[in-house]
Write a protein that holds these residues in place. Structure first.
Motif, mmCIF file in Angstrom:
data_model
loop_
_atom_site.group_PDB
_atom_site.id
_atom_site.type_symbol
_atom_site.label_atom_id
_atom_site.label_comp_id
_atom_site.label_asym_id
_atom_site.label_seq_id
_atom_site.Cartn_x
_atom_site.Cartn_y
_atom_site.Cartn_z
ATOM 1 N N VAL A 167 0.847 -1.188 0.000
ATOM 2 C CA VAL A 167 0.000 0.000 0.000
ATOM 3 C C VAL A 167 0.886 1.243 0.000
ATOM 4 O O VAL A 167 1.803 1.364 0.821
ATOM 5 C CB VAL A 167 -0.926 -0.001 1.229
ATOM 6 C CG1 VAL A 167 -1.799 1.257 1.236
ATOM 7 C CG2 VAL A 167 -1.782 -1.251 1.249
ATOM 8 N N GLY A 214 -2.067 8.096 4.830
ATOM 9 C CA GLY A 214 -2.424 6.720 4.535
ATOM 10 C C GLY A 214 -2.419 5.816 5.728
ATOM 11 O O GLY A 214 -2.650 4.607 5.588
ATOM 12 N N GLU A 264 -4.547 5.498 7.998
ATOM 13 C CA GLU A 264 -5.877 4.965 8.305
ATOM 14 C C GLU A 264 -6.254 3.786 7.404
ATOM 15 O O GLU A 264 -7.277 3.138 7.647
ATOM 16 C CB GLU A 264 -6.922 6.080 8.159
ATOM 17 C CG GLU A 264 -6.699 7.283 9.064
ATOM 18 C CD GLU A 264 -6.837 6.940 10.532
ATOM 19 O OE1 GLU A 264 -7.396 5.875 10.843
ATOM 20 O OE2 GLU A 264 -6.371 7.742 11.377
ATOM 21 N N TYR A 265 -5.454 3.509 6.365
ATOM 22 C CA TYR A 265 -5.790 2.449 5.408
ATOM 23 C C TYR A 265 -4.929 1.207 5.570
ATOM 24 O O TYR A 265 -4.980 0.317 4.737
ATOM 25 C CB TYR A 265 -5.658 2.982 3.978
ATOM 26 C CG TYR A 265 -6.525 4.183 3.720
ATOM 27 C CD1 TYR A 265 -7.893 4.049 3.551
ATOM 28 C CD2 TYR A 265 -5.973 5.455 3.689
ATOM 29 C CE1 TYR A 265 -8.699 5.167 3.325
ATOM 30 C CE2 TYR A 265 -6.762 6.562 3.464
ATOM 31 C CZ TYR A 265 -8.124 6.415 3.283
ATOM 32 O OH TYR A 265 -8.915 7.514 3.064
#
Length: 437
Positions: free
Chosen positions: A66, A418, A420-421
């Motif tokens: 990610v 990012g 939170e992902y």
């Protein structure tokens, strides 16, 4: 007419089904339809050689990572601070009261005026106080005038007592001689009786002289008592006169006008307020610290305070309460701040930061803070294996540049965009930005 709404509903249902139920297949289809994926499909990679199997696995892992944005943060030593909410208060505030009753005969001073220590604030009409003082002084002079006469009586009484004791001794000798001669037959009973009568007379004279001496001494004590009583009356009258003039107990500002000319002041059962005076230089800041932070504050610790209307002041802790407020369970903290120009007023709200022992901390953006599943506050970081990891932190304080936090290693890569992902153990592909420090 109803065909279009039905078609619209079917299209929306199909889109929602694809996005929710068939999300994985839709993403896979999109990746295969992308130009990069088409090129990779057109030119399939060669099979990796045995010595590059680990590199191929890492590359495959990176392709599924990610994308996030992170910073390399290094801990630095910062001055820890305990932040309190408080207000400014006058160092001293006194309602100057009259201790005597009377009519005000002085011109009033207006509020806001600066007065020096000892300056006259109110003056009362003396009335009969001067006459009372003169009467007490006259009684004192009269009592002192009786001293020579009373002192002369004491030596005279002592002389009479000595003479009476000598006569008693002589009478005792005469009685002893007559008694012995009478036993030998050389003196008559009449002579013995006369000697005994002389002895009794001498004893009575001694008793009378002793009583006279005691009376003279008592008279001297009475004179001393009269003098002391007169002196007390003089001091009382003088104190009453001194109370007619009310002075400022310290240098400061008048918060109220002094008593108006002609007003009646009564020390008992009436209005006796002359004025209210404040000492604002230095001024003190008063705040309350909870139990968890009281151990980090020491008397003498430097303090910086920010006022609500702007501006900062500096001082030191001069008082830390040893007992907690029974309702709030907080401890009173007082800070003394110089105020030579009297720019600070009593009652202003301030944010008080008391410096405590320094601690290593990281400066991170406030947006980088997040919560884990247990509700703990922390940040997500990139570990040495390129995986996301949650680390709890403790906030020291908020600054205009970001949040100062502790609880992290000295060097750490913090995800700022990012976080939170991703969850713990998820591979990430970070792109690093400049740090805040």
């Amino acid at each position: 007419m109803r065909l279009i709404p039905i078609l619209t509903a079917l299209i929306v249902a199909a889109v929602l089904y694809a996005l929710v139920i068939e999300r994985e297949r839709l993403l896979e289809f999109a990746r295969q339809m992308s130009p990069v994926r088409s090129a990779e499909t057109a030119q399939p990679p060669e099979a990796p050689q045995p010595d590059t199997v680990a590199e191929a696995a890492a590359e495959t892992q990176a392709q599924g990572a990610v994308g996030v944005v992170a910073i390399h943060s290094v801990a630095r030593e910062v001055n820890n601070a305990v932040v309190l909410r408080g207000e400014t208060q006058a160092l001293r505030e006194v309602d100057v009261q009259a201790e005597s009753s009377g009519k005000v005969v002085s011109v009033p001073l207006r509020k806001g005026a600066f007065v020096e220590q000892g300056q006259v604030l109110c003056r009362l009409d003396p009335g009969t106080s001067l006459a009372s003082l003169a009467e007490a002084e006259g009684m004192l002079l009269e009592a002192r005038a009786r001293i020579p006469e009373t002192e002369a009586r004491v030596p005279e009484a002592e002389a009479r007592l000595a003479e009476a004791r000598a006569r008693l001794e002589e009478a005792q000798i005469t009685e002893n001689a007559a008694t012995k001669l009478s036993q030998g037959g050389f003196a008559s009973d009449t002579r013995v009786a006369g000697a005994q009568a002389g002895k009794r007379s001498a004893e009575a004279a001694v008793s009378s002289a002793e009583a006279g001496l005691k009376a003279a001494q008592s008279g001297m004590q009475a004179v001393d008592a009269a003098i002391q009583s007169a002196e007390a009356a003089v001091a009382r009258a003088q104190t009453e006169i001194d109370r007619l003039t009310i002075h400022a107990p310290f240098a400061g500002l008048l918060e109220t006008d002094t008593a108006e000319l002609g007003s009646l002041m009564q020390s008992q059962g009436g209005s006796a307020l002359c004025a209210t005076i404040l000492q604002l230089d230095p001024i003190k800041l008063v705040g309350f610290v909870p139990e968890v932070g009281v151990g980090r504050i020491e008397v003498g610790a430097p303090v910086r305070a920010r006022l609500t209307e702007g501006g900062t002041v500096e001082g030191r802790v001069t008082f830390l309460s040893r007992s907690a407020d029974p309702l709030t369970r907080t401890f009173r903290v007082e800070v003394t701040v110089p105020n030579p120009d009297l720019g600070l007023r009593a009652g202003q709200t301030a944010e008080i930061a008391v410096q405590a022992e320094g601690a290593p901390a990281h400066l991170v953006p406030q947006s980088a803070l997040t919560l884990n599943d247990e509700g703990a506050l922390g940040v997500r970081t990139v570990d040495a294996d390129g995986l996301a990891a949650f680390l709890p932190v403790e906030v020291l304080r908020d600054t205009p540049q970001g949040m100062l936090v502790t609880g992290l290693p000295d060097r750490v890569s913090i995800i700022t965009v990012g976080q939170e992902y991703v969850t713990d153990g998820v591979p990430v592909a970070p792109s690093y930005e400049d740090v805040l420090q």
